[in-house]
Design an enzyme around this catalytic site. Structure first.
Site, short mmCIF file in Angstrom:
data_model
loop_
_atom_site.label_atom_id
_atom_site.label_comp_id
_atom_site.label_asym_id
_atom_site.label_seq_id
_atom_site.Cartn_x
_atom_site.Cartn_y
_atom_site.Cartn_z
N HIS A 9 0.81 -1.22 0.00
CA HIS A 9 0.00 0.00 0.00
C HIS A 9 0.85 1.28 0.00
O HIS A 9 0.47 2.26 -0.62
CB HIS A 9 -0.95 0.00 1.20
CG HIS A 9 -0.25 -0.06 2.51
ND1 HIS A 9 0.22 -1.25 3.04
CD2 HIS A 9 0.10 0.91 3.39
CE1 HIS A 9 0.82 -1.00 4.19
NE2 HIS A 9 0.75 0.30 4.43
N GLY A 68 7.31 1.39 1.65
CA GLY A 68 7.57 2.63 2.37
C GLY A 68 9.05 2.97 2.39
O GLY A 68 9.47 4.06 2.01
N SER A 69 9.87 2.01 2.83
CA SER A 69 11.32 2.22 2.85
C SER A 69 12.04 1.41 1.78
O SER A 69 13.17 1.71 1.43
CB SER A 69 11.90 1.83 4.21
OG SER A 69 11.87 0.41 4.37
N GLY A 70 11.40 0.35 1.29
CA GLY A 70 12.03 -0.53 0.32
C GLY A 70 12.90 -1.60 0.96
O GLY A 70 13.34 -2.53 0.29
N GLY A 72 12.28 -3.93 3.62
CA GLY A 72 11.66 -5.24 3.79
C GLY A 72 11.41 -5.91 2.45
O GLY A 72 11.58 -7.13 2.31
N GLU A 73 11.04 -5.13 1.46
CA GLU A 73 10.79 -5.67 0.13
C GLU A 73 12.06 -6.30 -0.44
O GLU A 73 12.03 -7.40 -0.98
CB GLU A 73 10.26 -4.56 -0.79
CG GLU A 73 8.87 -4.08 -0.46
CD GLU A 73 8.78 -3.15 0.76
OE1 GLU A 73 7.65 -2.91 1.21
OE2 GLU A 73 9.82 -2.67 1.26
N HIS A 102 28.64 -3.64 -10.60
CA HIS A 102 29.38 -4.56 -9.74
C HIS A 102 28.56 -5.75 -9.26
O HIS A 102 29.11 -6.82 -9.05
CB HIS A 102 29.91 -3.82 -8.51
CG HIS A 102 31.00 -2.86 -8.84
ND1 HIS A 102 31.79 -2.30 -7.87
CD2 HIS A 102 31.43 -2.34 -10.01
CE1 HIS A 102 32.67 -1.47 -8.43
NE2 HIS A 102 32.45 -1.48 -9.73
N ARG A 113 8.48 6.46 0.23
CA ARG A 113 8.28 7.62 1.09
C ARG A 113 9.42 8.63 0.99
O ARG A 113 9.33 9.72 1.57
CB ARG A 113 8.13 7.17 2.54
CG ARG A 113 6.84 6.40 2.78
CD ARG A 113 6.66 6.00 4.24
NE ARG A 113 5.38 5.34 4.42
CZ ARG A 113 5.21 4.23 5.13
NH1 ARG A 113 6.23 3.67 5.75
NH2 ARG A 113 4.01 3.70 5.23
N ARG A 137 36.21 -10.54 -10.92
CA ARG A 137 36.03 -10.37 -9.47
C ARG A 137 34.56 -10.20 -9.10
O ARG A 137 34.10 -10.70 -8.08
CB ARG A 137 36.86 -9.21 -8.94
CG ARG A 137 36.45 -7.86 -9.46
CD ARG A 137 37.46 -6.77 -9.08
NE ARG A 137 37.10 -5.54 -9.72
CZ ARG A 137 36.81 -4.42 -9.09
NH1 ARG A 137 36.84 -4.38 -7.77
NH2 ARG A 137 36.50 -3.33 -9.76
N ARG A 141 32.15 -12.96 -6.97
CA ARG A 141 31.36 -12.55 -5.80
C ARG A 141 29.88 -12.89 -5.99
O ARG A 141 29.21 -13.33 -5.04
CB ARG A 141 31.55 -11.06 -5.54
CG ARG A 141 32.98 -10.76 -5.11
CD ARG A 141 33.30 -9.30 -5.15
NE ARG A 141 34.71 -9.09 -4.86
CZ ARG A 141 35.37 -7.99 -5.16
NH1 ARG A 141 34.73 -6.98 -5.75
NH2 ARG A 141 36.65 -7.88 -4.88
#
Length: 155
Positions: A9, A68-70, A72-73, A102, A113, A137, A141
């Protein structure tokens, strides 16, 4: 290249704006939800589908996920083998460039947000156009990320 989209949401409005913009730019887009602003939705339900889609063709397809912050996604997406999700919630474009050059990031997670629609579009364009360097390299990785050794726990 197919671009998978998903949001909870908090990221819904930005996802929908990006979807319109990508389609008008000629990209193939697959929207995995959310489709309505339900404050009780759970982002893992939507992000899982995007991660599975990208994991099926990790060198070709991409994902854009919005919350909201990205954070957890991206955590959810990164649980899938061959998925490398980077987070952007503002700041220098070098974050975007390095995620591709990289780390060969194939999912970009936005903190809705913290960025405007125009900032997101600018960073998405840059991200889609920035190639992976393919340097040994970096390949080494990435192989360690995509094929980790079995977990051992010592307490």
């Amino acid at each position: 290249m197919k671009i998978f989209l998903a949001a909870d949401h908090a990221g819904l409005s930005l996802k929908d704006e990006v979807k319109r913009w990508l389609k008008s730019s000629g990209y193939t887009v697959q929207d995995e939800g959310a489709f309505e602003a339900d404050p009780d939705d759970d982002y893992p339900d939507f992000i899982r589908v995007v991660a599975q889609g990208v994991a099926a063709n990790p060198e070709e397809d991409r994902g854009l996920i919005f919350g909201g912050s990205g954070q957890g996604e991206a955590m959810m997406a990164n649980r899938f083998r061959n998925v490398r999700a980077a987070v952007y919630y503002g700041g220098t474009e070098k974050i975007i460039i390095l995620s591709r050059e990289h780390n060969n990031a194939n999912i970009l997670s936005f903190g809705a947000r913290f960025v405007t629609d125009d900032q997101a579009k600018e960073m998405i364009k840059l991200w889609l156009e920035t190639p992976f360097t393919g340097e040994e390299r970096h390949l080494r990785r990435i192989m360690k990320i995509d094929n980790p050794p079995p977990a051992t726990y010592e307490f």
